[in-house]
Motif scaffolding. Structure first.
Motif, short mmCIF file in Angstrom:
data_model
loop_
_atom_site.label_atom_id
_atom_site.label_comp_id
_atom_site.label_asym_id
_atom_site.label_seq_id
_atom_site.Cartn_x
_atom_site.Cartn_y
_atom_site.Cartn_z
N UNK A 176 -15.69 29.78 -11.18
CA UNK A 176 -15.09 28.46 -11.04
C UNK A 176 -14.30 28.36 -9.73
N UNK A 177 -13.88 27.14 -9.39
CA UNK A 177 -13.20 26.92 -8.12
C UNK A 177 -11.68 26.89 -8.27
N UNK A 178 -11.18 27.08 -9.48
CA UNK A 178 -9.73 27.09 -9.69
C UNK A 178 -9.41 28.18 -10.70
N UNK A 179 -8.25 28.83 -10.50
CA UNK A 179 -7.86 29.91 -11.40
C UNK A 179 -6.35 30.03 -11.46
N UNK A 180 -5.88 30.96 -12.27
CA UNK A 180 -4.46 31.17 -12.47
C UNK A 180 -3.81 31.81 -11.24
N UNK A 181 -2.56 31.43 -10.95
CA UNK A 181 -1.82 32.08 -9.86
C UNK A 181 -1.53 33.54 -10.20
N UNK A 182 -1.62 33.90 -11.47
CA UNK A 182 -1.40 35.28 -11.89
C UNK A 182 -2.63 36.15 -11.69
N UNK A 183 -3.74 35.54 -11.25
CA UNK A 183 -4.98 36.29 -11.10
C UNK A 183 -5.67 36.47 -12.43
N UNK A 184 -6.69 37.32 -12.46
CA UNK A 184 -7.39 37.61 -13.70
C UNK A 184 -8.52 36.68 -14.04
N UNK A 185 -8.87 35.76 -13.11
CA UNK A 185 -9.98 34.84 -13.37
C UNK A 185 -11.29 35.46 -12.92
N UNK A 186 -12.26 35.55 -13.82
CA UNK A 186 -13.58 36.08 -13.47
C UNK A 186 -14.36 35.01 -12.71
N UNK A 187 -14.86 35.35 -11.53
CA UNK A 187 -15.58 34.39 -10.71
C UNK A 187 -16.93 34.95 -10.29
N UNK A 188 -17.82 34.05 -9.92
CA UNK A 188 -19.13 34.42 -9.38
C UNK A 188 -19.28 33.82 -8.00
N UNK A 189 -19.59 34.64 -7.02
CA UNK A 189 -19.78 34.19 -5.65
C UNK A 189 -21.27 34.18 -5.34
N UNK A 190 -21.72 33.13 -4.69
CA UNK A 190 -23.13 32.99 -4.34
C UNK A 190 -23.29 32.92 -2.83
N UNK A 191 -24.35 33.50 -2.34
CA UNK A 191 -24.62 33.50 -0.91
C UNK A 191 -25.87 34.29 -0.61
N UNK A 192 -25.84 35.10 0.43
CA UNK A 192 -27.01 35.91 0.79
C UNK A 192 -26.57 37.14 1.57
N UNK A 193 -27.44 38.13 1.57
CA UNK A 193 -27.26 39.37 2.35
C UNK A 193 -26.05 40.19 1.93
N UNK A 194 -25.69 40.11 0.63
CA UNK A 194 -24.61 40.95 0.13
C UNK A 194 -25.13 42.38 -0.02
N UNK A 195 -24.30 43.36 0.34
CA UNK A 195 -24.66 44.76 0.24
C UNK A 195 -23.80 45.46 -0.81
N UNK B 174 -12.94 39.64 -10.02
CA UNK B 174 -11.77 39.12 -10.72
C UNK B 174 -10.70 38.81 -9.69
N UNK B 175 -10.16 37.61 -9.75
CA UNK B 175 -9.21 37.16 -8.73
C UNK B 175 -7.89 37.92 -8.81
N UNK B 176 -7.23 38.10 -7.65
CA UNK B 176 -5.90 38.69 -7.63
C UNK B 176 -4.84 37.60 -7.81
N UNK B 177 -3.60 37.98 -7.98
CA UNK B 177 -2.51 37.01 -8.01
C UNK B 177 -2.37 36.40 -6.62
N UNK B 178 -2.10 35.10 -6.57
CA UNK B 178 -1.97 34.39 -5.30
C UNK B 178 -1.02 33.22 -5.50
N UNK B 179 -0.34 32.78 -4.43
CA UNK B 179 0.51 31.59 -4.56
C UNK B 179 -0.33 30.37 -4.92
#
Length: 207
Positions: free
Chosen positions: A33-52, A78-83
């Motif tokens: 997703x495009x929004x998550x908790x400031x405490x972190x802990x949100x599981x996300x999926x990144x899409x693109x190309x040429x990941x190693x 999993x996202x880290x804590x962020x402002x």
């Protein structure tokens, strides 16, 4: 006479070229997703190309955890804590090449009325005056003063681009996006109230 030995050193010179394979740089097109908790802990999926395998992910410069390259086009993390607020997302491959999904900000060109009414549209009854007084301005030297009589509904609309408020630039949003808007208001006199509003339209820029 002692026997002497002659040591003959023969040198070998290799002439040719060494070829090294260079991986294409990664690209990062979206995150969900495009929004998550400031405490972190949100599981996300990144899409693109040429990941190693072994790639790392950061959010606003802070390292994500549980990073797994599931394919050359998908990473889970999993996202880290962020402002609170937007943060750039960066994927860095083991070879040092990286891709960043940058936060796109579209600021107003004249938020403090330092250029007069440029970028704003007056659209109601009453009166609107741009005042130059740094002692009273929230920042800079200018501010807008609205004067209204009973039943007046004065409004000033900020636009992105040129034209009327309805021909302003449209900004695409996705489900889950967080939009923050507002400003500073001070009442000089009277018993009215003021509010900030935002216009929302469908994908056809209507309704």
């Amino acid at each position: 006479m002692s026997a002497r030995r002659l040591l003959l050193v023969v040198g070998f010179v290799f002439i040719g070229s060494f070829l090294s394979a260079t991986n294409p740089p990664p690209t990062l097109s979206s995150i969900s997703p495009v929004v998550g908790s400031t405490n972190g802990g949100t599981a996300v999926t990144l899409s693109g190309s040429n990941f190693l395998t072994g790639a790392t992910v950061t959010f606003g410069g802070v390292s994500a955890t549980s990073v797994v390259v599931t394919s050359s086009s998908t990473i889970t993390a999993v996202t880290p804590a962020n402002p609170a607020g937007p943060a750039n997302v960066t994927v860095t491959n083991p070879d040092g090449q990286s891709a960043t999904l940058a936060v796109v900000q579209t600021p107003l060109t004249n938020p403090g009325f330092e250029s007069g009414s440029n970028g704003w549209i007056w659209n109601s009854s009453g009166a609107a005056t741009i005042v130059t007084n740094s002692a009273q301005a929230h920042s800079g030297n200018n501010f807008l003063q609205l004067t209204a009589q009973p039943t007046n509904l004065p409004s000033y609309s900020a636009i992105l681009g040129t034209g009327s408020p309805w021909s302003s630039q449209f900004l695409a949003v996705n489900p889950g996006d967080k939009i923050t808007f507002g400003g500073w208001i001070a009442r000089i006199s009277g018993d009215g109230f003021a509010r900030w509003t935002i216009a929302v339209a469908d994908s056809n820029q209507a309704n």
